[in-house]
Design a protein around this motif. Structure first.
Motif, PDB file in Angstrom:
ATOM      1  N   ALA A 146     -35.196 -27.157 -16.695  1.00 53.56           N
ATOM      2  CA  ALA A 146     -35.032 -27.960 -17.904  1.00 53.56           C
ATOM      3  C   ALA A 146     -34.840 -29.417 -17.508  1.00 53.56           C
ATOM      4  O   ALA A 146     -34.119 -29.717 -16.550  1.00 53.56           O
ATOM      5  N   PHE A 147     -35.518 -30.300 -18.233  1.00 50.47           N
ATOM      6  CA  PHE A 147     -35.379 -31.739 -17.985  1.00 50.47           C
ATOM      7  C   PHE A 147     -34.836 -32.389 -19.252  1.00 50.47           C
ATOM      8  O   PHE A 147     -35.462 -32.324 -20.312  1.00 50.47           O
ATOM      9  N   ILE A 148     -33.662 -32.972 -19.122  1.00 48.40           N
ATOM     10  CA  ILE A 148     -32.941 -33.543 -20.261  1.00 48.40           C
ATOM     11  C   ILE A 148     -32.447 -34.938 -19.868  1.00 48.40           C
ATOM     12  O   ILE A 148     -32.212 -35.211 -18.677  1.00 48.40           O
ATOM     13  N   ASP A 149     -32.238 -35.794 -20.882  1.00 47.57           N
ATOM     14  CA  ASP A 149     -31.739 -37.155 -20.625  1.00 47.57           C
ATOM     15  C   ASP A 149     -32.596 -37.850 -19.557  1.00 47.57           C
ATOM     16  O   ASP A 149     -33.804 -37.671 -19.540  1.00 47.57           O
ATOM     17  N   ASP A 150     -31.984 -38.582 -18.632  1.00 50.87           N
ATOM     18  CA  ASP A 150     -32.769 -39.305 -17.620  1.00 50.87           C
ATOM     19  C   ASP A 150     -33.559 -38.369 -16.705  1.00 50.87           C
ATOM     20  O   ASP A 150     -34.439 -38.821 -15.962  1.00 50.87           O
ATOM     21  N   GLY A 151     -33.267 -37.093 -16.746  1.00 50.51           N
ATOM     22  CA  GLY A 151     -34.017 -36.117 -15.953  1.00 50.51           C
ATOM     23  C   GLY A 151     -35.500 -36.135 -16.282  1.00 50.51           C
ATOM     24  O   GLY A 151     -36.336 -35.834 -15.421  1.00 50.51           O
ATOM     25  N   VAL A 152     -35.859 -36.510 -17.519  1.00 50.20           N
ATOM     26  CA  VAL A 152     -37.286 -36.524 -17.883  1.00 50.20           C
ATOM     27  C   VAL A 152     -38.066 -37.531 -17.036  1.00 50.20           C
ATOM     28  O   VAL A 152     -39.267 -37.368 -16.824  1.00 50.20           O
ATOM     29  N   TYR A 153     -37.374 -38.548 -16.538  1.00 48.42           N
ATOM     30  CA  TYR A 153     -38.056 -39.536 -15.690  1.00 48.42           C
ATOM     31  C   TYR A 153     -38.558 -38.924 -14.374  1.00 48.42           C
ATOM     32  O   TYR A 153     -39.441 -39.475 -13.730  1.00 48.42           O
ATOM     33  N   GLN A 154     -37.988 -37.802 -13.985  1.00 48.93           N
ATOM     34  CA  GLN A 154     -38.460 -37.150 -12.754  1.00 48.93           C
ATOM     35  C   GLN A 154     -39.933 -36.760 -12.872  1.00 48.93           C
ATOM     36  O   GLN A 154     -40.650 -36.710 -11.882  1.00 48.93           O
ATOM     37  N   LEU A 155     -40.361 -36.457 -14.111  1.00 41.78           N
ATOM     38  CA  LEU A 155     -41.725 -35.970 -14.324  1.00 41.78           C
ATOM     39  C   LEU A 155     -42.718 -37.077 -14.670  1.00 41.78           C
ATOM     40  O   LEU A 155     -43.888 -36.817 -14.923  1.00 41.78           O
ATOM     41  N   LYS A 156     -42.249 -38.316 -14.676  1.00 40.01           N
ATOM     42  CA  LYS A 156     -43.120 -39.453 -15.005  1.00 40.01           C
ATOM     43  C   LYS A 156     -44.289 -39.503 -14.030  1.00 40.01           C
ATOM     44  O   LYS A 156     -44.088 -39.389 -12.818  1.00 40.01           O
ATOM     45  N   LYS A 157     -45.503 -39.663 -14.586  1.00 42.55           N
ATOM     46  CA  LYS A 157     -46.653 -39.751 -13.670  1.00 42.55           C
ATOM     47  C   LYS A 157     -46.744 -41.139 -13.049  1.00 42.55           C
ATOM     48  O   LYS A 157     -46.030 -42.053 -13.439  1.00 42.55           O
ATOM     49  N   ASP A 158     -47.628 -41.268 -12.074  1.00 45.81           N
ATOM     50  CA  ASP A 158     -47.883 -42.557 -11.402  1.00 45.81           C
ATOM     51  C   ASP A 158     -46.706 -43.080 -10.580  1.00 45.81           C
ATOM     52  O   ASP A 158     -46.556 -44.297 -10.435  1.00 45.81           O
ATOM     53  N   GLN A 159     -45.865 -42.233 -10.064  1.00 46.40           N
ATOM     54  CA  GLN A 159     -44.784 -42.717  -9.193  1.00 46.40           C
ATOM     55  C   GLN A 159     -45.414 -43.225  -7.894  1.00 46.40           C
ATOM     56  O   GLN A 159     -46.176 -42.508  -7.254  1.00 46.40           O
ATOM     57  N   LYS A 160     -45.101 -44.463  -7.566  1.00 47.55           N
ATOM     58  CA  LYS A 160     -45.718 -45.066  -6.368  1.00 47.55           C
ATOM     59  C   LYS A 160     -44.658 -45.613  -5.426  1.00 47.55           C
ATOM     60  O   LYS A 160     -44.045 -46.637  -5.679  1.00 47.55           O
ATOM     61  N   THR A 161     -44.459 -44.932  -4.356  1.00 51.44           N
ATOM     62  CA  THR A 161     -43.617 -45.428  -3.264  1.00 51.44           C
ATOM     63  C   THR A 161     -43.939 -44.570  -2.063  1.00 51.44           C
ATOM     64  O   THR A 161     -44.409 -43.442  -2.206  1.00 51.44           O
ATOM     65  N   SER A 162     -43.748 -45.106  -0.893  1.00 50.09           N
ATOM     66  CA  SER A 162     -43.866 -44.276   0.303  1.00 50.09           C
ATOM     67  C   SER A 162     -42.879 -44.822   1.316  1.00 50.09           C
ATOM     68  O   SER A 162     -42.301 -45.892   1.115  1.00 50.09           O
ATOM     69  N   VAL A 163     -42.710 -44.080   2.377  1.00 53.44           N
ATOM     70  CA  VAL A 163     -41.756 -44.486   3.396  1.00 53.44           C
ATOM     71  C   VAL A 163     -42.117 -45.877   3.935  1.00 53.44           C
ATOM     72  O   VAL A 163     -41.239 -46.655   4.290  1.00 53.44           O
ATOM     73  N   ASP A 164     -43.415 -46.191   3.927  1.00 53.99           N
ATOM     74  CA  ASP A 164     -43.862 -47.449   4.519  1.00 53.99           C
ATOM     75  C   ASP A 164     -44.196 -48.545   3.510  1.00 53.99           C
ATOM     76  O   ASP A 164     -44.591 -49.638   3.889  1.00 53.99           O
ATOM     77  N   SER A 165     -44.095 -48.240   2.225  1.00 59.09           N
ATOM     78  CA  SER A 165     -44.478 -49.273   1.259  1.00 59.09           C
ATOM     79  C   SER A 165     -43.622 -49.209   0.009  1.00 59.09           C
ATOM     80  O   SER A 165     -42.960 -48.220  -0.254  1.00 59.09           O
ATOM     81  N   GLY A 166     -43.695 -50.284  -0.764  1.00 61.10           N
ATOM     82  CA  GLY A 166     -42.960 -50.323  -2.023  1.00 61.10           C
ATOM     83  C   GLY A 166     -41.463 -50.202  -1.807  1.00 61.10           C
ATOM     84  O   GLY A 166     -40.880 -50.935  -1.014  1.00 61.10           O
ATOM     85  N   ALA A 167     -40.852 -49.244  -2.503  1.00 65.51           N
ATOM     86  CA  ALA A 167     -39.400 -49.057  -2.394  1.00 65.51           C
ATOM     87  C   ALA A 167     -38.998 -48.484  -1.036  1.00 65.51           C
ATOM     88  O   ALA A 167     -37.811 -48.411  -0.709  1.00 65.51           O
ATOM     89  N   GLY A 168     -40.008 -48.057  -0.265  1.00 66.98           N
ATOM     90  CA  GLY A 168     -39.704 -47.541   1.072  1.00 66.98           C
ATOM     91  C   GLY A 168     -39.022 -46.193   1.065  1.00 66.98           C
ATOM     92  O   GLY A 168     -38.325 -45.819   2.016  1.00 66.98           O
ATOM     93  N   MET A 169     -39.206 -45.454  -0.030  1.00 66.56           N
ATOM     94  CA  MET A 169     -38.615 -44.116  -0.108  1.00 66.56           C
ATOM     95  C   MET A 169     -39.719 -43.081  -0.189  1.00 66.56           C
ATOM     96  O   MET A 169     -40.822 -43.352  -0.654  1.00 66.56           O
ATOM     97  N   LYS A 170     -39.381 -41.878   0.266  1.00 65.48           N
ATOM     98  CA  LYS A 170     -40.356 -40.785   0.233  1.00 65.48           C
ATOM     99  C   LYS A 170     -40.747 -40.485  -1.224  1.00 65.48           C
ATOM    100  O   LYS A 170     -39.890 -40.348  -2.084  1.00 65.48           O
ATOM    101  N   ASN A 171     -42.051 -40.419  -1.480  1.00 63.12           N
ATOM    102  CA  ASN A 171     -42.523 -40.061  -2.814  1.00 63.12           C
ATOM    103  C   ASN A 171     -42.602 -38.535  -2.907  1.00 63.12           C
ATOM    104  O   ASN A 171     -43.497 -37.913  -2.348  1.00 63.12           O
ATOM    105  N   PHE A 172     -41.629 -37.960  -3.598  1.00 65.65           N
ATOM    106  CA  PHE A 172     -41.595 -36.487  -3.665  1.00 65.65           C
ATOM    107  C   PHE A 172     -42.177 -35.956  -4.961  1.00 65.65           C
ATOM    108  O   PHE A 172     -42.141 -34.761  -5.220  1.00 65.65           O
ATOM    109  N   SER A 173     -42.754 -36.865  -5.775  1.00 63.70           N
ATOM    110  CA  SER A 173     -43.215 -36.426  -7.096  1.00 63.70           C
ATOM    111  C   SER A 173     -44.344 -35.399  -7.000  1.00 63.70           C
ATOM    112  O   SER A 173     -44.501 -34.559  -7.885  1.00 63.70           O
TER     113      SER A 173
END
Lengths: 130, 100, 140
Positions: free
Chosen positions: C43-70
């Motif tokens: 179940a995704f409720i409240d800010d949890g729905v943002y977990q399913l947002k498409k187009d998440q862009k980050t990688s260990v080497d670029s952008g926010a520098g975090m692993k993109n687990f989407s």
């Protein structure tokens, strides 16, 4: 009744570990069984034997160790969450080529499957987090 | 079902979301900073009073006392429990849902 | 698994990704849990729905520098995790619709082997009913 306990936050920063401890202790004193206490997320930090709290405060890790000893509790630290946070037991430290380990007596490191098993085998799973 | 709330309603929406999903006959335990939702005179009083018509609400006394709050100022209808009472609540309800 | 008991597990996600690690580590539990052949619902409720947002862009080497687990969410169908419920009110108040979410699908092996959506957008009564049916509720 058989309980599983999940602790999702580290010591001192949040009350979760304290609440989980008080709940677990109260359940045991009422004669209930604790199938397992599983430490996840920053909760893995509760297992550090290197914590040195001020004299006049509670010692969270010792408190868990002592409760564990008294009631023969299964205190399990998630391996994936532990490793990324620098929590290693002797075997893991050796395996990963690290020069130290920090898991306190009474805790052991194991996989996430232990949490799922706690959910299956316990009659109640109680989550403490933030 | 037992719902647990450990955050102040002034900080997060956990209490409000919980009460949106909790059904008639369910129990709700306020503990840790969640206890701040239990008192008379706050802007959450009417939400709590309304919920009490169909749900059981409990507050954990050690967390009330730790914060210098008074159990005699708790909204009428909220029941007080200690840790042993918290354990009993989890026994009496088939599932426990923590609203983290 | 040897254990014959099949319990209903509900994972409740109410936190946004990246700001804290809860979403990522919660997903790790879901993946491990899938191997236990239990009846799993997310179940995704409240800010949890943002977990399913498409187009998440980050990688260990670029952008926010975090692993993109989407992308891991896209694989849930292959793990037979195909009951994913999203709270409509949470989407609405964030100005999101189904089109903003990743397309999570599974192959319906019990019926026509067609690819079907794993996501159901539900109102609070449906979600409350679902919660009521669970044996174990894990919240992160």
């Amino acid at each position: 009744m058989k309980f599983g306990i999940l602790v999702n936050e580290g010591p001192y920063q949040h009350q979760s570990s304290d609440s989980a401890y008080q709940f677990t202790k109260a359940a045991l004193e009422k004669g209930h069984e604790i199938f397992r206490v599983f430490f996840y997320h920053d909760g893995v930090n509760n297992a550090s034997r290197l914590m040195v709290p001020p004299q006049d405060d509670r010692n969270i890790v010792n408190r868990w160790t002592e409760l564990g000893k008294k009631y023969n509790l299964d205190l399990v630290v998630c391996i994936a969450a532990a490793q990324r946070r620098g929590m290693l037991d002797e075997n893991e430290a050796k395996r990963q080529g690290k020069d130290a380990n920090n898991i306190a007596e009474g805790f052991h490191i194991s996989g996430l499957g232990q949490l799922i098993e706690a959910g299956i085998k316990s009659e109640r799973l109680v989550v403490f987090g933030d | 079902m037992l719902h647990t709330i450990n955050k102040s309603p002034f900080e997060t929406n956990s209490l409000e979301t919980c009460l949106r999903f909790a059904r008639a006959g369910h129990s709700v335990l306020l503990f840790e900073d969640g206890i701040y939702g239990a008192f008379k005179g706050t802007r959450f009083e009417s939400l709590i009073t309304d919920s009490l018509k169909s749900k059981n609400i409990y507050v954990l006394v050690p967390d009330v006392e730790a914060r210098g709050m008074r159990t005699d100022n708790v909204i009428d209808g909220i029941k007080t429990v200690d840790y042993a009472g918290f354990v009993d609540l989890t026994v009496d309800n088939k599932t426990v849902q923590a609203w983290l | 698994m040897e254990d014959e008991v099949i319990k209903k597990f509900l994972y409740v996600n109410r936190k946004a990704p990246y700001g804290t690690i809860y979403a990522l580590e919660s997903l790790e539990v879901v993946l491990i849990g899938a191997a236990f052949d239990q009846d799993v619902t997310l179940a995704f409720i409240d800010d949890g729905v943002y977990q399913l947002k498409k187009d998440q862009k980050t990688s260990v080497d670029s952008g926010a520098g975090m692993k993109n687990f989407s992308k891991t969410y896209l694989a849930l169908g292959d793990y037979d995790v195909n009951k994913i419920y999203v709270d409509k009110a949470s989407l609405d108040e964030r100005g999101l619709t189904a089109d903003d979410l990743m397309e999570l699908v599974y192959e319906d092996e019990d019926d026509d082997y067609k690819e079907k959506s794993s996501i159901s957008i539900v109102n609070q009564d449906e979600l409350a009913e679902l919660m009521e049916q669970q044996d174990v509720v894990l919240s992160f």
